[in-house]
Each structure stands twice: as structure tokens, then as C-alpha cells.
Scaffold this active site. Structure first.
Site, PDB file in Angstrom:
ATOM      1  N   HIS A  24      -1.846  -3.124 -46.895  1.00  0.00           N
ATOM      2  CA  HIS A  24      -2.785  -3.329 -45.785  1.00  0.00           C
ATOM      3  C   HIS A  24      -3.703  -4.515 -46.047  1.00  0.00           C
ATOM      4  CE1 HIS A  24      -1.571   0.753 -44.612  1.00  0.00           C
ATOM      5  NE2 HIS A  24      -2.058   0.458 -43.414  1.00  0.00           N
TER       6      HIS A  24
ATOM      7  N   LYS B 230      -9.638  -2.742 -45.458  1.00  0.00           N
ATOM      8  CA  LYS B 230      -9.408  -1.307 -45.256  1.00  0.00           C
ATOM      9  C   LYS B 230     -10.257  -0.479 -46.227  1.00  0.00           C
ATOM     10  CE  LYS B 230      -5.719   2.095 -44.691  1.00  0.00           C
ATOM     11  NZ  LYS B 230      -6.423   2.690 -43.543  1.00  0.00           N
TER      12      LYS B 230
HETATM   13  N1  LIG Z   1      -4.042   5.611 -36.418  1.00  0.00           N
HETATM   14  C1  LIG Z   1      -3.679   4.337 -36.367  1.00  0.00           C
HETATM   15  O1  LIG Z   1      -2.618   3.989 -35.822  1.00  0.00           O
HETATM   16  C2  LIG Z   1      -4.563   3.315 -36.961  1.00  0.00           C
HETATM   17  C3  LIG Z   1      -5.703   3.717 -37.579  1.00  0.00           C
HETATM   18  N2  LIG Z   1      -6.562   2.811 -38.104  1.00  0.00           N
HETATM   19  C4  LIG Z   1      -7.794   3.353 -38.631  1.00  0.00           C
HETATM   20  O2  LIG Z   1      -8.820   3.114 -37.672  1.00  0.00           O
HETATM   21  C5  LIG Z   1     -10.076   2.985 -38.317  1.00  0.00           C
HETATM   22  C6  LIG Z   1     -10.744   1.658 -37.877  1.00  0.00           C
HETATM   23  O3  LIG Z   1      -9.988   0.589 -38.374  1.00  0.00           O
HETATM   24  P1  LIG Z   1     -10.387  -0.924 -38.046  1.00  0.00           P
HETATM   25  O4  LIG Z   1     -10.497  -1.103 -36.580  1.00  0.00           O
HETATM   26  O5  LIG Z   1      -9.472  -1.764 -38.824  1.00  0.00           O
HETATM   27  O6  LIG Z   1     -11.853  -0.986 -38.700  1.00  0.00           O
HETATM   28  P2  LIG Z   1     -13.076  -1.926 -38.295  1.00  0.00           P
HETATM   29  O7  LIG Z   1     -13.985  -1.939 -39.474  1.00  0.00           O
HETATM   30  O8  LIG Z   1     -12.586  -3.222 -37.767  1.00  0.00           O
HETATM   31  O9  LIG Z   1     -13.761  -1.141 -37.090  1.00  0.00           O
HETATM   32  C7  LIG Z   1     -14.562  -0.004 -37.258  1.00  0.00           C
HETATM   33  C8  LIG Z   1     -15.666  -0.087 -36.239  1.00  0.00           C
HETATM   34  O10 LIG Z   1     -16.413   1.112 -36.272  1.00  0.00           O
HETATM   35  C9  LIG Z   1     -17.771   0.756 -36.194  1.00  0.00           C
HETATM   36  N3  LIG Z   1     -18.629   1.827 -36.669  1.00  0.00           N
HETATM   37  C10 LIG Z   1     -18.987   2.131 -37.949  1.00  0.00           C
HETATM   38  N4  LIG Z   1     -19.849   3.163 -37.948  1.00  0.00           N
HETATM   39  C11 LIG Z   1     -20.048   3.509 -36.648  1.00  0.00           C
HETATM   40  C12 LIG Z   1     -20.836   4.487 -36.005  1.00  0.00           C
HETATM   41  N5  LIG Z   1     -21.649   5.310 -36.695  1.00  0.00           N
HETATM   42  N6  LIG Z   1     -20.781   4.580 -34.650  1.00  0.00           N
HETATM   43  C13 LIG Z   1     -20.002   3.758 -33.946  1.00  0.00           C
HETATM   44  N7  LIG Z   1     -19.232   2.776 -34.493  1.00  0.00           N
HETATM   45  C14 LIG Z   1     -19.259   2.671 -35.839  1.00  0.00           C
HETATM   46  C15 LIG Z   1     -17.870  -0.510 -37.025  1.00  0.00           C
HETATM   47  O11 LIG Z   1     -19.092  -1.219 -36.778  1.00  0.00           O
HETATM   48  P3  LIG Z   1     -19.572  -2.340 -37.839  1.00  0.00           P
HETATM   49  O12 LIG Z   1     -18.560  -3.441 -37.734  1.00  0.00           O
HETATM   50  O13 LIG Z   1     -20.930  -2.730 -37.383  1.00  0.00           O
HETATM   51  O14 LIG Z   1     -19.539  -1.679 -39.180  1.00  0.00           O
HETATM   52  C16 LIG Z   1     -16.649  -1.241 -36.510  1.00  0.00           C
HETATM   53  O15 LIG Z   1     -16.920  -1.931 -35.315  1.00  0.00           O
HETATM   54  C17 LIG Z   1      -9.782   3.066 -39.819  1.00  0.00           C
HETATM   55  O16 LIG Z   1     -10.008   4.380 -40.262  1.00  0.00           O
HETATM   56  C18 LIG Z   1      -8.295   2.746 -39.914  1.00  0.00           C
HETATM   57  O17 LIG Z   1      -7.670   3.306 -41.033  1.00  0.00           O
HETATM   58  C19 LIG Z   1      -6.316   1.479 -38.066  1.00  0.00           C
HETATM   59  C20 LIG Z   1      -5.164   1.017 -37.484  1.00  0.00           C
HETATM   60  C21 LIG Z   1      -4.198   1.907 -36.899  1.00  0.00           C
HETATM   61  O1  LIG Z   2      -6.568   0.570 -41.580  1.00  0.00           O
HETATM   62  C1  LIG Z   2      -5.529   0.179 -41.017  1.00  0.00           C
HETATM   63  O2  LIG Z   2      -5.355  -0.998 -40.676  1.00  0.00           O
HETATM   64  C2  LIG Z   2      -4.494   1.168 -40.735  1.00  0.00           C
HETATM   65  N1  LIG Z   2      -4.754   2.422 -40.961  1.00  0.00           N
HETATM   66  C3  LIG Z   2      -3.896   3.512 -40.715  1.00  0.00           C
HETATM   67  C4  LIG Z   2      -3.554   4.207 -42.014  1.00  0.00           C
HETATM   68  O3  LIG Z   2      -4.453   4.383 -42.858  1.00  0.00           O
HETATM   69  O4  LIG Z   2      -2.405   4.601 -42.192  1.00  0.00           O
HETATM   70  C5  LIG Z   2      -2.708   3.151 -39.865  1.00  0.00           C
HETATM   71  C6  LIG Z   2      -2.145   1.804 -40.133  1.00  0.00           C
HETATM   72  O5  LIG Z   2      -1.479   1.856 -41.346  1.00  0.00           O
HETATM   73  C7  LIG Z   2      -3.215   0.740 -40.117  1.00  0.00           C
END
Ligand SMILES: NC(=O)C1=CN([C@@H]2O[C@H](COP(=O)(O)OP(=O)(O)OC[C@H]3O[C@@H](n4cnc5c(N)ncnc54)[C@H](OP(=O)(O)O)[C@@H]3O)[C@@H](O)[C@H]2O)C=CC1
Ligand SMILES: O=C(O)C1=N[C@H](C(=O)O)C[C@H](O)C1
EC number: 1.17.1.8
Length: 266
Positions: free
Chosen positions: A155, A159
Site C-alpha cells: 500500500h 496508510k
Molecule cells: N474498504 C475499502 O475498499 C477501502 C478502505 N480504505 C480505508 O478507508 C480509510 C480512509 O482511507 P484514506 O481515504 O486513504 O485516508 P485519508 O487519510 O486520505 O482520509 C481520511 C479522512 O478522514 C478524516 N478524518 C479523520 N478523523 C476524522 C473525524 N474525527 N471526523 C471526520 N473525519 C475525520 C481525515 O481528516 P484529516 O485529513 O484532517 O486528518 C481525512 O480527510 C482507511 O481506513 C483505509 O484503510 C481505503 C481504501 C479502500
Molecule cells: O488504505 C487503503 O488504501 C486501503 N485499505 C483497505 C485495506 O486496508 O485493505 C482496502 C484497500 O486495500 C486500500
């Protein structure tokens, strides 16, 4: 048409901003609020680089769910926040669709019980990409014939959680298929701690974090004289959006929590 009213938590993030673009493309979805760390009282459209939504930004989920009429909460935040958001949404009768990874098995159990008790539909999916779900299902099938397996997940370096939710889910699915097995030499010794990665029921998971990567996983099976590798790559976060939309459609008809997109695919 009755639109599904959606709140997105983490809408400024890598996944959250992609989710806003997905909502923009679907006439049956309406963004009613955004949950953020900051920017309370502003509009989503005031944040540069995001779609032109008039929805108000909140920093407090309780305030948000009291003020707006919402059907679904999409959570794409961090493990701690995602858990609290999911719990609170269920308590308000708002259906969570959660992509956030890093929940403990105790938290997942607690949320499952809460959703059942309240009769509120919920979806938690460690990976919304259809290809990744197939990779996990194929791996489960392969484990029937190849019990020796190691997982390498790769990743981007921003992350927070390791191993990835997808790797943990893959190991759980494989565990359903194979007998518990300690892999490698019985006298194996790590001369540098961590060399063999994380151990889930004898399966080793190796986590790579590098700039330039998005989300990638290889599941490598070993047998006498042969190896089988099942590999999936997400090159763009658009890959996760059809799974989120599918989950929103399903969650409106559910009254329990479903863990894993594979349980929604026909
Ligand atoms: N299930 C799936 O298919 C996938 C899951 N994921 C998961 O999704 C999650 C997010 O990933 P990603 O988008 O890369 O992460 P990012 O860090 O880009 O985004 C997270 C966001 O959440 C915000 N945030 C943090 N705390 C709060 C709060 N208390 N209230 C509201 N917003 C908040 C952050 O704000 P700030 O920037 O100000 O900290 C940021 O904008 C991770 O857990 C990742 O593993 C990711 C890709 C695919
Ligand atoms: O953080 C990510 O980017 C992703 N998180 C998810 C995971 O923890 O498996 C899904 C995907 O792999 C991207």
C-alpha cells in the site's frame, strides 16, 4: 424518485473525495452532510477541489445526525473514528456503509450485535473493489488444495493500519477452508524481529508501504514442485466505488450487519 440521503465521513480524504464524485454521478443518491475534523458550518462546495455540494459540514456526528435526515453514513476515516461513527450511526438508526479498516474482532462483534439488536442494516467491507473480492474468494478456494500460503500486501505509505483489512479478511477466509497449520521449519528463528511478518493461524502476512503504490495484494500458495499466485491491483480509488454503491443499495434492505462485500455479490 426517493433519493437515498447520504452523509460522508472523511469526505476530504483520498477515499472520501472519490466517494463524493461517485455520489455526484448517481441521481438516486443525495449528499445531505459531510463529517470532517474541521470546517464545521461550512459547505462541502466551499472546500477547494471537491464537487459542488451544498451539504453542510459537521465535526460532531451526534449534532449531524440530529440536524439532518440521513439514511446512510459512509465512513472512510480512521480505525478509532470509524468505530465510533459506526456505533453512533446504528444508535440513530442510520445505516452505516463502512470502508474504514483496522477494527478489532471485538469491535466487529460488538457492532454486529448492536445492529442486530436495533434491526439496523450495516455493511462493513475491508475492500470494495470487485476484483479484490474475487481474489479473496479464489484464495479461499485454492487453500483447499494448497494449505501453505503467505500474503504480501502493498500500500501507499500514508496508510495507518497494518496489516491491511483486506489481508486480514483474506486470512480469515482461508482459515475457514484449511486446518490450522504452522508453516515453515519448526525450528525457524527470526534473527531480526518481524522478518517473517505477522502470523495469523500460521499464515504469514507481509506489509509493504511505499510512495507510488495504491492497494495491491498477492496471495502465494506453495505445493510440492509448484506455486500459485493470486494477485490483485487497485491502481485508482475509482476501483472501490461500484462496491460502495452496491453496498448502499443493499444496506437499505438489510436489518443486520454484513461483513464483507462477498456476502452481497450474486
Ligand atoms: N474498504 C475499502 O475498499 C477501502 C478502505 N480504505 C480505508 O478507508 C480509510 C480512509 O482511507 P484514506 O481515504 O486513504 O485516508 P485519508 O487519510 O486520505 O482520509 C481520511 C479522512 O478522514 C478524516 N478524518 C479523520 N478523523 C476524522 C473525524 N474525527 N471526523 C471526520 N473525519 C475525520 C481525515 O481528516 P484529516 O485529513 O484532517 O486528518 C481525512 O480527510 C482507511 O481506513 C483505509 O484503510 C481505503 C481504501 C479502500
Ligand atoms: O488504505 C487503503 O488504501 C486501503 N485499505 C483497505 C485495506 O486496508 O485493505 C482496502 C484497500 O486495500 C486500500
Amino acid at each position: 424518485m426517493n433519493k437515498v440521503k447520504v452523509v460522508v465521513a472523511g469526505f476530504r480524504g483520498r477515499m472520501g473525495s472519490e466517494a463524493l464524485r461517485m455520489i455526484e454521478k448517481h441521481d438516486d443518491l443525495e449528499l445531505v452532510a459531510g463529517l470532517d475534523m474541521d470546517n464545521a458550518g461550512q459547505k462541502v462546495k466551499d472546500i477547494s477541489g471537491l464537487p459542488d455540494f451544498d451539504a453542510t459540514i459537521y465535526t460532531d456526528i451526534n449534532q449531524c445526525l440530529q440536524d439532518v435526515q440521513a439514511d446512510v453514513l459512509i465512513d472512510l476515516t480512521t480505525p478509532e473514528v470509524g468505530y465510533l461513527h459506526t456505533k453512533t450511526a446504528i444508535e440513530y438508526g442510520v445505516r452505516p456503509v463502512v470502508g474504514t479498516t483496522g477494527f478489532t474482532s471485538e469491535q466487529l462483534e460488538e457492532l454486529t450485535d448492536l445492529a442486530e439488536e436495533r434491526g439496523v442494516g450495516a455493511v462493513i467491507a475491508p475492500n470494495f473493489a470487485i476484483g479484490a473480492v474475487l481474489m479473496m474468494e479464489f484464495s479461499k478456494w485454492a487453500a483447499k488444495y494448497f494449505p501453505d500460503v503467505e500474503i504480501i500486501e502493498k500500500h501507499h505509505d500514508q496508510k495507518l493500519d497494518a496489516p491491511s483489512g483486506t489481508a486480514v479478511k483474506t486470512a480469515e477466509l482461508i482459515k475457514e477452508e484449511r486446518q490450522s497449520k504452522q508453516q515453515g521449519h519448526p525450528d525457524e528463528k527470526e534473527t531480526i524481529p518481524g522478518a517473517r511478518g505477522a502470523d495469523v493461524d500460521g499464515m504469514h502476512i507481509h506489509s509493504v508501504r511505499l510512495p507510488g503504490l495504491v492497494a495491491h495484494q498477492e496471495v502465494i500458495f506453495g505445493g510440492p514442485g509448484e506455486n500459485l499466485t493470486i494477485k490483485h491491483d487497485s491502481f485508482h480509488r475509482e476501483s472501490f466505488m461500484s462496491g460502495i454503491k452496491l453496498s448502499i443499495d443493499h444496506v437499505m434492505k438489510l436489518d443486520i450487519l454484513v461483513y464483507g462485500l462477498e456476502n452481497l455479490l450474486e
